[in-house]
Design a protein around this motif. Structure first.
Motif, PDB file in Angstrom:
ATOM      1  N   ARG A 252      50.292  65.560   7.264  1.00 38.77           N
ATOM      2  CA  ARG A 252      49.841  64.348   6.606  1.00 38.77           C
ATOM      3  C   ARG A 252      50.425  64.321   5.195  1.00 38.77           C
ATOM      4  O   ARG A 252      50.137  65.212   4.392  1.00 38.77           O
ATOM      5  CB  ARG A 252      48.311  64.293   6.567  1.00 38.77           C
ATOM      6  N   TRP A 253      51.243  63.318   4.926  1.00 38.60           N
ATOM      7  CA  TRP A 253      51.923  63.226   3.636  1.00 38.60           C
ATOM      8  C   TRP A 253      51.136  62.299   2.722  1.00 38.60           C
ATOM      9  O   TRP A 253      50.908  61.138   3.043  1.00 38.60           O
ATOM     10  CB  TRP A 253      53.349  62.715   3.821  1.00 38.60           C
ATOM     11  N   TYR A 254      50.725  62.819   1.594  1.00 38.23           N
ATOM     12  CA  TYR A 254      49.780  62.137   0.714  1.00 38.23           C
ATOM     13  C   TYR A 254      50.441  61.392  -0.440  1.00 38.23           C
ATOM     14  O   TYR A 254      49.845  60.497  -1.033  1.00 38.23           O
ATOM     15  CB  TYR A 254      48.803  63.161   0.130  1.00 38.23           C
ATOM     16  N   SER A 255      51.670  61.770  -0.842  1.00 37.93           N
ATOM     17  CA  SER A 255      52.265  61.225  -2.059  1.00 37.93           C
ATOM     18  C   SER A 255      52.818  59.823  -1.819  1.00 37.93           C
ATOM     19  O   SER A 255      53.864  59.644  -1.187  1.00 37.93           O
ATOM     20  CB  SER A 255      53.394  62.139  -2.561  1.00 37.93           C
ATOM     21  N   ALA A 256      52.125  58.822  -2.348  1.00 36.15           N
ATOM     22  CA  ALA A 256      52.594  57.450  -2.204  1.00 36.15           C
ATOM     23  C   ALA A 256      53.955  57.269  -2.867  1.00 36.15           C
ATOM     24  O   ALA A 256      54.780  56.475  -2.407  1.00 36.15           O
ATOM     25  CB  ALA A 256      51.575  56.488  -2.817  1.00 36.15           C
ATOM     26  N   THR A 257      54.203  58.018  -3.944  1.00 38.78           N
ATOM     27  CA  THR A 257      55.481  57.927  -4.657  1.00 38.78           C
ATOM     28  C   THR A 257      56.640  58.270  -3.734  1.00 38.78           C
ATOM     29  O   THR A 257      57.600  57.504  -3.600  1.00 38.78           O
ATOM     30  CB  THR A 257      55.484  58.877  -5.859  1.00 38.78           C
ATOM     31  N   LEU A 258      56.580  59.418  -3.078  1.00 41.10           N
ATOM     32  CA  LEU A 258      57.680  59.854  -2.216  1.00 41.10           C
ATOM     33  C   LEU A 258      57.759  59.023  -0.939  1.00 41.10           C
ATOM     34  O   LEU A 258      58.846  58.644  -0.500  1.00 41.10           O
ATOM     35  CB  LEU A 258      57.521  61.338  -1.884  1.00 41.10           C
ATOM     36  N   ASN A 259      56.597  58.749  -0.339  1.00 35.96           N
ATOM     37  CA  ASN A 259      56.588  57.960   0.892  1.00 35.96           C
ATOM     38  C   ASN A 259      57.198  56.582   0.672  1.00 35.96           C
ATOM     39  O   ASN A 259      57.973  56.083   1.502  1.00 35.96           O
ATOM     40  CB  ASN A 259      55.155  57.821   1.407  1.00 35.96           C
ATOM     41  N   LYS A 260      56.852  55.953  -0.445  1.00 39.69           N
ATOM     42  CA  LYS A 260      57.360  54.608  -0.727  1.00 39.69           C
ATOM     43  C   LYS A 260      58.867  54.613  -0.932  1.00 39.69           C
ATOM     44  O   LYS A 260      59.582  53.733  -0.442  1.00 39.69           O
ATOM     45  CB  LYS A 260      56.656  54.046  -1.954  1.00 39.69           C
ATOM     46  N   ARG A 261      59.360  55.616  -1.635  1.00 40.39           N
ATOM     47  CA  ARG A 261      60.800  55.677  -1.893  1.00 40.39           C
ATOM     48  C   ARG A 261      61.593  55.934  -0.602  1.00 40.39           C
ATOM     49  O   ARG A 261      62.679  55.390  -0.409  1.00 40.39           O
ATOM     50  CB  ARG A 261      61.109  56.731  -2.946  1.00 40.39           C
ATOM     51  N   ILE A 262      61.059  56.781   0.272  1.00 39.04           N
ATOM     52  CA  ILE A 262      61.733  57.006   1.555  1.00 39.04           C
ATOM     53  C   ILE A 262      61.745  55.709   2.365  1.00 39.04           C
ATOM     54  O   ILE A 262      62.769  55.315   2.935  1.00 39.04           O
ATOM     55  CB  ILE A 262      61.043  58.133   2.343  1.00 39.04           C
ATOM     56  N   ALA A 263      60.585  55.033   2.401  1.00 41.04           N
ATOM     57  CA  ALA A 263      60.492  53.794   3.178  1.00 41.04           C
ATOM     58  C   ALA A 263      61.452  52.728   2.650  1.00 41.04           C
ATOM     59  O   ALA A 263      62.083  52.003   3.432  1.00 41.04           O
ATOM     60  CB  ALA A 263      59.053  53.276   3.139  1.00 41.04           C
ATOM     61  N   GLN A 264      61.578  52.622   1.340  1.00 42.35           N
ATOM     62  CA  GLN A 264      62.483  51.634   0.759  1.00 42.35           C
ATOM     63  C   GLN A 264      63.940  51.973   1.059  1.00 42.35           C
ATOM     64  O   GLN A 264      64.755  51.082   1.311  1.00 42.35           O
ATOM     65  CB  GLN A 264      62.260  51.547  -0.749  1.00 42.35           C
ATOM     66  N   GLN A 265      64.278  53.275   1.030  1.00 42.59           N
ATOM     67  CA  GLN A 265      65.648  53.695   1.300  1.00 42.59           C
ATOM     68  C   GLN A 265      66.081  53.342   2.722  1.00 42.59           C
ATOM     69  O   GLN A 265      67.248  53.016   2.970  1.00 42.59           O
ATOM     70  CB  GLN A 265      65.770  55.208   1.066  1.00 42.59           C
ATOM     71  N   TRP A 266      65.124  53.379   3.666  1.00 37.25           N
ATOM     72  CA  TRP A 266      65.442  53.175   5.079  1.00 37.25           C
ATOM     73  C   TRP A 266      64.622  52.023   5.651  1.00 37.25           C
ATOM     74  O   TRP A 266      64.175  52.073   6.806  1.00 37.25           O
ATOM     75  CB  TRP A 266      65.166  54.464   5.849  1.00 37.25           C
ATOM     76  N   GLN A 267      64.467  50.960   4.883  1.00 38.31           N
ATOM     77  CA  GLN A 267      63.593  49.857   5.304  1.00 38.31           C
ATOM     78  C   GLN A 267      64.102  49.144   6.563  1.00 38.31           C
ATOM     79  O   GLN A 267      63.315  48.544   7.308  1.00 38.31           O
ATOM     80  CB  GLN A 267      63.431  48.857   4.170  1.00 38.31           C
ATOM     81  N   ALA A 268      65.383  49.214   6.830  1.00 42.17           N
ATOM     82  CA  ALA A 268      65.931  48.557   8.022  1.00 42.17           C
ATOM     83  C   ALA A 268      66.064  49.510   9.210  1.00 42.17           C
ATOM     84  O   ALA A 268      66.587  49.119  10.257  1.00 42.17           O
ATOM     85  CB  ALA A 268      67.293  47.939   7.693  1.00 42.17           C
ATOM     86  N   ASP A 269      65.582  50.750   9.041  1.00 35.25           N
ATOM     87  CA  ASP A 269      65.729  51.756  10.101  1.00 35.25           C
ATOM     88  C   ASP A 269      64.399  51.893  10.844  1.00 35.25           C
ATOM     89  O   ASP A 269      63.434  52.485  10.327  1.00 35.25           O
ATOM     90  CB  ASP A 269      66.138  53.093   9.480  1.00 35.25           C
ATOM     91  N   ALA A 270      64.337  51.355  12.047  1.00 33.71           N
ATOM     92  CA  ALA A 270      63.077  51.326  12.795  1.00 33.71           C
ATOM     93  C   ALA A 270      62.564  52.727  13.128  1.00 33.71           C
ATOM     94  O   ALA A 270      61.359  52.990  13.097  1.00 33.71           O
ATOM     95  CB  ALA A 270      63.263  50.507  14.080  1.00 33.71           C
ATOM     96  N   GLU A 271      63.459  53.644  13.450  1.00 31.06           N
ATOM     97  CA  GLU A 271      63.031  54.990  13.823  1.00 31.06           C
ATOM     98  C   GLU A 271      62.407  55.719  12.630  1.00 31.06           C
ATOM     99  O   GLU A 271      61.347  56.354  12.759  1.00 31.06           O
ATOM    100  CB  GLU A 271      64.204  55.802  14.369  1.00 31.06           C
ATOM    101  N   VAL A 272      63.053  55.633  11.482  1.00 30.87           N
ATOM    102  CA  VAL A 272      62.505  56.276  10.286  1.00 30.87           C
ATOM    103  C   VAL A 272      61.143  55.682   9.941  1.00 30.87           C
ATOM    104  O   VAL A 272      60.188  56.403   9.629  1.00 30.87           O
ATOM    105  CB  VAL A 272      63.484  56.140   9.098  1.00 30.87           C
TER     106      VAL A 272
END
Length: 476
Positions: A439-459
């Motif tokens: 369970r990943w708690y850091s909104a900072t890191l999770n948000k940045r990963i999600a933004q980097q791969w926002q068009a990648d459905a698998e990620v």
């Protein structure tokens, strides 16, 4: 119109006993000579620590107020109020900058805000245990601080341990841990020593050579004993919140612990500070800034707050501002390891592995940890060989730590791979994390990963399996 301040700069009505000692030790000792201030000096040592009893201070304050009123001149005629448009703005609070040896983590950290005195270069100038006054179970301990041990020698060791803890150097922290253990051996029922020992271990994992598991294990054991002896000790709940968030990854329980600490003592600047760090990592920027503001008002001039606040700008996405402030702080405090750590995170988030390696190398040099120095050397070599794959050195080391129990999630190496555009490694780490139920708690890191791969459905699908909901946050 307000009455002019007296020559003694006395506080209005003498109502804030703790406020007397927001002055320097010279003023305190002058009042002891000239105005019979009831202070007592601890034996031994070169720091000149003094303390006072609440009942004696209260009696002295009433007497001083009566004397001042008797000698005061007649009040002047009130002046007509200024028109609203011409009224002067309120003056900004003045802060005092501390030296480079003042505490500056995560810390993390590192003063006794309730004493009303800031530790300068790690020297605790005045300590004032208020020993009187019983409280009901639900009553906040807003102006109360923990007492000293009854034995003067043990009390002296406890004060010295607090002093050393605030310095944050490996040698000072090691000595602080030894002193706390000596205090506990002499007075095993003194709960604040256990809380202090826990804080010393927590800081040692950031500035000394202790491993994560060793430091957190020792800190957790000490906190549990502190809470067993005194379930209403704010410092114990604060340290418990630190452990729950940064080691156990239990964000909601951590928030609850910090809120409990602040309910017991709303004026504890360190609790506000540590809570702000957690809120910033959870992506609660407005709440974090509120807590940083409160901490700064209670602990003016503390470098640690400026450093963590600059890092919080990066956590909230204000990258340019964070880099400017962190580099300014680096020039001011070149030996602070936390600044290097924050800069390393900011650089790799931009895909700049060279700058990351530079700051990480300085972090390793400052902490003098053999494992960190060896990793920094490997990273430097990898950057020279091929900067596009150099981050794999960090990923491999994180996997090693995970296997050894020094790391509990793959969140950080996944973020590093994501920042470097390495989708293959990112997906592999996400799959492992999802399979193991991380369970990943850091909104900072999770948000940045999600933004980097926002068009990648698998990620995005894999992220949804490991990201936890943000805990409920109540502003204090």
């Amino acid at each position: 119109m307000n009455q002019p301040e007296s020559p003694d700069r006395r506080l209005d009505g003498w109502k804030s006993i703790a406020g007397y000692f927001r002055r320097d030790r010279t003023t305190v000792m002058r009042w002891a000579r000239e105005r019979d201030l009831p202070v007592h000096r601890l034996p031994g040592g070169k720091q000149g620590s003094v303390f006072a009893y609440e009942r004696e201070l209260a009696t002295w304050a009433r007497r001083a107020e009566q004397d001042d009123l008797a000698d005061a001149p007649a009040a002047p005629e009130p002046e007509a109020p200024l028109p609203a448009s011409s009224a002067p703005p309120p003056s900004a609070p003045q802060t005092q900058s501390l030296g480079t040896d003042a505490p500056s983590q995560s810390s993390r950290r590192w003063l006794w805000p309730s004493l009303g005195a800031v530790a300068l270069a790690g020297v605790l100038a005045v300590s004032l245990p208020m020993l009187g006054g019983a409280q009901s179970p639900g009553e906040p301990r807003s102006e109360q601080i923990v007492p000293l041990p009854r034995d003067p020698k043990v009390a002296s060791d406890y004060v010295a341990a607090r002093d050393l803890w605030a310095r944050r150097t490996p040698a000072a922290l090691s000595r602080a841990i030894g002193l706390y253990e000596r205090v506990i051996a002499a007075d095993p029922e003194f709960a604040p020593a256990y809380a202090g020992l826990a804080e010393a271990w927590l800081i040692t994992r950031e500035y000394g050579a202790a491993t994560e598991s060793r430091a957190y294990s020792a800190a957790k054991s000490a906190v549990e004993q502190a809470l067993k002896l005194d379930s209403r000790l704010p410092a114990a709940h604060r340290a418990n919140g630190f452990i729950q968030y940064w080691w156990s990854y239990d964000a909601q329980r951590a928030v609850n612990s910090f809120q409990r600490a602040l309910t017991l003592d709303p004026h504890d600047g360190l609790s506000h500070f540590w809570y702000a760090n957690v809120l910033a990592d959870l992506g609660q920027d407005a709440a974090a800034q509120r807590e940083y503001d409160t901490a700064q008002l209670l602990l003016p001039g503390t470098p640690a707050i400026a450093i963590e606040r600059a890092c919080a700008h990066w956590q909230a996405g204000r990258d340019r501002r964070a880099l400017i402030e962190l580099n300014q702080l680096k020039a001011q405090y070149p030996d602070d390891a936390t600044i290097r750590n924050c800069l390393a995170w900011a650089h790799i988030s931009r895909g700049d592995i060279r700058a990351y390696a530079r700051e990480f190398g300085e972090l390793a040099r400052l902490r003098k940890v053999p494992e960190l120095l060896a990793l920094a050397k490997k990273l430097d070599t990898a950057v020279v060989r091929n900067p596009t794959t150099a981050h794999l050195v960090l990923v491999a080391d994180a996997q090693r730590e995970f296997a050894a129990g020094e790391r509990k999630t793959r969140m950080t190496p996944a973020f590093q791979a994501s920042s470097m555009g390495d989708r293959e490694t990112l997906v592999a780490l996400l799959r492992q994390a999802a399979m193991l139920g991380e369970r990943w708690y850091s909104a900072t890191l999770n948000k940045r990963i999600a933004q980097q791969w926002q068009a990648d459905a698998e990620v995005q699908a894999l992220l949804n399996k490991v990201v936890i909901a943000t805990p409920k946050v109540r502003l204090t």
